[in-house]
Design an enzyme around this catalytic site. Sequence first.
Site, mmCIF file in Angstrom:
data_model
loop_
_atom_site.group_PDB
_atom_site.id
_atom_site.type_symbol
_atom_site.label_atom_id
_atom_site.label_comp_id
_atom_site.label_asym_id
_atom_site.label_seq_id
_atom_site.Cartn_x
_atom_site.Cartn_y
_atom_site.Cartn_z
ATOM 1 N N SER A 23 1.291 -0.770 0.272
ATOM 2 C CA SER A 23 -0.222 0.133 0.494
ATOM 3 C C SER A 23 0.784 1.364 0.074
ATOM 4 O O SER A 23 0.547 2.458 -0.028
ATOM 5 C CB SER A 23 -1.033 0.407 1.568
ATOM 6 O OG SER A 23 0.021 -0.390 2.234
ATOM 7 N N ASN A 110 -1.785 -2.901 13.271
ATOM 8 C CA ASN A 110 -3.300 -2.642 13.131
ATOM 9 C C ASN A 110 -4.254 -1.318 13.975
ATOM 10 O O ASN A 110 -4.547 -0.255 13.683
ATOM 11 C CB ASN A 110 -4.466 -3.922 13.471
ATOM 12 C CG ASN A 110 -3.863 -5.468 12.872
ATOM 13 O OD1 ASN A 110 -2.789 -4.595 12.111
ATOM 14 N ND2 ASN A 110 -4.008 -5.907 13.604
ATOM 15 N N THR A 155 -40.038 26.837 -9.286
ATOM 16 C CA THR A 155 -40.168 25.580 -8.754
ATOM 17 C C THR A 155 -39.813 25.230 -10.400
ATOM 18 O O THR A 155 -41.411 25.443 -10.788
ATOM 19 C CB THR A 155 -41.458 25.021 -8.128
ATOM 20 O OG1 THR A 155 -42.545 25.543 -8.521
ATOM 21 C CG2 THR A 155 -41.735 26.608 -6.454
ATOM 22 N N HIS A 156 -40.621 23.409 -10.324
ATOM 23 C CA HIS A 156 -40.023 22.762 -11.685
ATOM 24 C C HIS A 156 -39.367 23.218 -12.473
ATOM 25 O O HIS A 156 -39.708 23.119 -13.581
ATOM 26 C CB HIS A 156 -41.379 22.409 -11.867
ATOM 27 C CG HIS A 156 -42.834 21.760 -10.614
ATOM 28 N ND1 HIS A 156 -42.371 21.178 -10.339
ATOM 29 C CD2 HIS A 156 -43.140 22.908 -9.608
ATOM 30 C CE1 HIS A 156 -43.500 20.365 -9.180
ATOM 31 N NE2 HIS A 156 -43.583 21.509 -8.721
ATOM 32 N N SER A 277 -14.325 26.638 -27.438
ATOM 33 C CA SER A 277 -14.113 24.932 -28.690
ATOM 34 C C SER A 277 -13.224 25.200 -29.610
ATOM 35 O O SER A 277 -12.436 26.227 -29.440
ATOM 36 C CB SER A 277 -15.078 24.977 -29.071
ATOM 37 O OG SER A 277 -15.155 23.975 -30.252
ATOM 38 N N LYS A 283 -17.441 29.526 -28.365
ATOM 39 C CA LYS A 283 -18.400 28.892 -27.430
ATOM 40 C C LYS A 283 -17.429 29.292 -25.926
ATOM 41 O O LYS A 283 -16.174 30.142 -26.560
ATOM 42 C CB LYS A 283 -17.509 27.050 -27.265
ATOM 43 C CG LYS A 283 -18.328 26.834 -28.200
ATOM 44 C CD LYS A 283 -19.526 26.428 -28.444
ATOM 45 C CE LYS A 283 -20.299 25.283 -27.106
ATOM 46 N NZ LYS A 283 -20.506 24.399 -27.166
ATOM 47 N N ASN A 285 -17.506 27.973 -22.473
ATOM 48 C CA ASN A 285 -17.945 26.624 -21.806
ATOM 49 C C ASN A 285 -17.364 26.576 -20.406
ATOM 50 O O ASN A 285 -16.626 27.167 -20.267
ATOM 51 C CB ASN A 285 -17.292 25.225 -22.822
ATOM 52 C CG ASN A 285 -17.736 24.460 -23.633
ATOM 53 O OD1 ASN A 285 -18.719 25.775 -24.115
ATOM 54 N ND2 ASN A 285 -16.841 24.456 -24.619
ATOM 55 N N GLU A 290 -18.868 22.458 -14.911
ATOM 56 C CA GLU A 290 -18.933 20.754 -15.191
ATOM 57 C C GLU A 290 -18.322 19.492 -14.357
ATOM 58 O O GLU A 290 -18.736 18.941 -13.751
ATOM 59 C CB GLU A 290 -19.017 21.107 -16.475
ATOM 60 C CG GLU A 290 -20.238 21.478 -17.488
ATOM 61 C CD GLU A 290 -19.581 21.671 -19.222
ATOM 62 O OE1 GLU A 290 -19.382 21.264 -19.961
ATOM 63 O OE2 GLU A 290 -20.324 23.120 -19.487
ATOM 64 N N TYR A 317 -9.450 -6.722 12.126
ATOM 65 C CA TYR A 317 -8.725 -5.939 11.212
ATOM 66 C C TYR A 317 -8.800 -7.103 9.836
ATOM 67 O O TYR A 317 -8.790 -8.558 10.408
ATOM 68 C CB TYR A 317 -7.115 -5.692 11.571
ATOM 69 C CG TYR A 317 -6.462 -5.477 10.392
ATOM 70 C CD1 TYR A 317 -6.529 -4.095 9.998
ATOM 71 C CD2 TYR A 317 -5.834 -5.907 10.135
ATOM 72 C CE1 TYR A 317 -6.826 -3.723 8.512
ATOM 73 C CE2 TYR A 317 -5.531 -5.689 8.456
ATOM 74 C CZ TYR A 317 -4.950 -4.418 7.835
ATOM 75 O OH TYR A 317 -4.880 -3.811 6.894
ATOM 76 N N LYS A 325 -7.810 3.641 2.405
ATOM 77 C CA LYS A 325 -7.133 5.159 2.420
ATOM 78 C C LYS A 325 -7.352 5.518 1.105
ATOM 79 O O LYS A 325 -7.457 6.606 0.979
ATOM 80 C CB LYS A 325 -5.721 4.272 2.573
ATOM 81 C CG LYS A 325 -5.996 4.556 3.633
ATOM 82 C CD LYS A 325 -3.516 4.654 4.348
ATOM 83 C CE LYS A 325 -3.707 2.576 4.459
ATOM 84 N NZ LYS A 325 -5.238 2.383 5.058
HETATM 85 N N1 ARG Z 1 -1.472 -1.091 4.673
HETATM 86 C C1 ARG Z 1 -2.395 -1.640 6.232
HETATM 87 C C2 ARG Z 1 -3.307 -1.309 5.539
HETATM 88 O O1 ARG Z 1 -2.923 -0.130 5.118
HETATM 89 C C3 ARG Z 1 -1.609 -1.542 7.476
HETATM 90 C C4 ARG Z 1 -1.820 -2.525 8.191
HETATM 91 C C5 ARG Z 1 -1.517 -3.382 8.142
HETATM 92 N N2 ARG Z 1 -1.893 -5.195 9.291
HETATM 93 C C6 ARG Z 1 -1.213 -6.065 9.236
HETATM 94 N N3 ARG Z 1 -1.928 -6.594 9.604
HETATM 95 N N4 ARG Z 1 -1.493 -6.504 7.950
HETATM 96 O O2 ARG Z 1 -4.335 -1.656 6.594
#
Ligand code: ARG
Length: 459
Positions: A23, A110, A155-156, A277, A283, A285, A290, A317, A325
Site C-alpha cells: 500500500s 493494526n 419551482t419545477h 471550443s 463557445k 464553456n 461541469e 482487522y 485509504k
Molecule cells: N497497510 C495496512 C493497511 O493499510 C497496514 C495494516 C497492516 N496490518 C496487517 N495486519 N497486515 O491497512
Amino acid sequence: MAKMWAGRTDGVTDKLADDFNSSIKFDSRMYKQDILGSVAHATMLGEKNIITKAEVDAIIDGLTGILADLESGKLEIDFSCEDIHMFVEQVLTARIGDLGKKLHTARSRNDQVALDTRMYLRDRAFSIQAKIKELLFAILSKAEEHKSSIMPGYTHLQRAQPITFGHHLMAYAMMFLRDLDRFSDVLKRIDVCPIGSCALAGTTYQTDRVFEAQKLGFSQIALNSIDGVSDRDFCVEFASACSILMMHLSRFSEEIILWSSWEFKFVELSDAYTTGSSIMPQKKNSDMAELVRGKTGRVYGNLIALLTMLKGLPLAYNKDMQEDKEAVFDCADTVDMCLDVFAPMVATMKVLTENMLTASQKGFINATDLADYLVKKGLPFRSAYKICGQIVGDCIKNGKVLETLSIEEYKKYSDLFDMDLYGEISLETCVKKRVSEGGTSPDSVAKQIELVKEKLLNV
Ligand code: ARG
C-alpha cells in the site's frame, strides 16, 4: 528481500502478490502522521519504563531525522516496502541499529494504521473547513452586492415568484454552513485515539493510552481495543460529509451552467474559469463547473466503496480495510480541488442583473401577489386564486401581461380591483414585501448575511 514479518514464513512473496499487497504507493502520504505517532509512542514507552530514557532519546532523534530528511528530499520513499509503517521502521533500524526494533513494543500495525488515518483525516477535515469558509465569504459578498437584484425564482424550473439573487445565493450559504458543521461533527468522531489497542486484544505491558492520546492531540481513547482496530466509521463519515458537500457544489454548478447559457444569460463566468471550443469560435464553456458536477460521482463512489468494503467484515482487522485509504484520500483530494476553483469562480462571476430582471417580467411571476391583493381586500384566498388563474389564462390567450391589463379589464373579474393594484404587483414591491424571516426581501437577506457571518465566527 524477506519481509520484516518473516518468521513463521520465509517472508518471500511472489512479485505480483507483493505489488498487490503493498500500500506504500498511496499510504506514503501519511509519513508525517506515522512518524509523529511513533514519537508519541516511544515517549509513552519511556514514561512507563518499558524502554529506557536514553533509548527514547535515540529513537526520537532517529525519527525526527527521518522526518526532516523526507521533507527536505534527502530521503526518498522506498516503494519496494510494503507500507509506510514498515518503511519508517526499516529506515529507523538502518539508522540507529537494533534499538529501532524496540519501537514496535506494545503496538501493532493494526492500531498504528488506524491512528495514522485518523491523524491524517483530522488535518484534511480542518483544511476542508477552511476552504468552505473561503467559499462562504465569496458567496456572502456576492449576496451583499445583490441583495436587491431581482431574478425569477423557480419551482419545477418554471418561473414561480420573484426573488433576489442575494436570496438565492444565501440558500447556498446555508448549505455550506451545514457542511462546515458536518465536518466539525466528523472531527468529533475522528477524535478518538486507537493506539494501544495493539493487534486487537490490548497488551500485557503497562502502557498509558491516555498519555499517548493526549500527546497526539486526541481528547478520547477507543474504549474497546477490538473496536479500536476495526472501526472505520470515521472514514465513512468523512466520505459522507464530502459527498454531501459535493452534492451542494454540484447543484450550484448546475445552476451556474444553466445561468451561463444563451437561453438564461444571468451570469458570465470570468475567462479564467471557462474554456473555448477547438472548432466553434463562439463557445465559452463552463468546464470548471461541469467538472465539479462530474467529480461528484466519484466521491459518491468512494462512499459506496467504503460502506460495501466494511459491510461483511468480521472483527477485527482484515486486509480489506487497506482499501479505506484510497477512498478517503480521493474524497479529500477531489473536494480540495473543487473548492479551490469554486470560490474564485464565484467571486469573479459577473452577474447580469438586467437580464435577470427582464426574465422576471413576463412570466406572470407576480400572480401570487395579485391573488394576495384580493385577499387583503377581503376575498378568501381560494377564490382570489381562481380569479387570478382566469386572468392569467385570458392574458396568455390574448398576448397580454398583468402589468399592461387596464383597470377596466381587471374590473370585469372583480370589483375589488383598483388602481393601487399596479404598485402592489410591481416586482420591487413583491420582493420588498416578503419580509417573513428567511424571505426574499432585501432586509431579510441582509439579516441572513449577518446571521451567517456571526456563525462563521464560531466555527
Ligand atoms: N497497510 C495496512 C493497511 O493499510 C497496514 C495494516 C497492516 N496490518 C496487517 N495486519 N497486515 O491497512
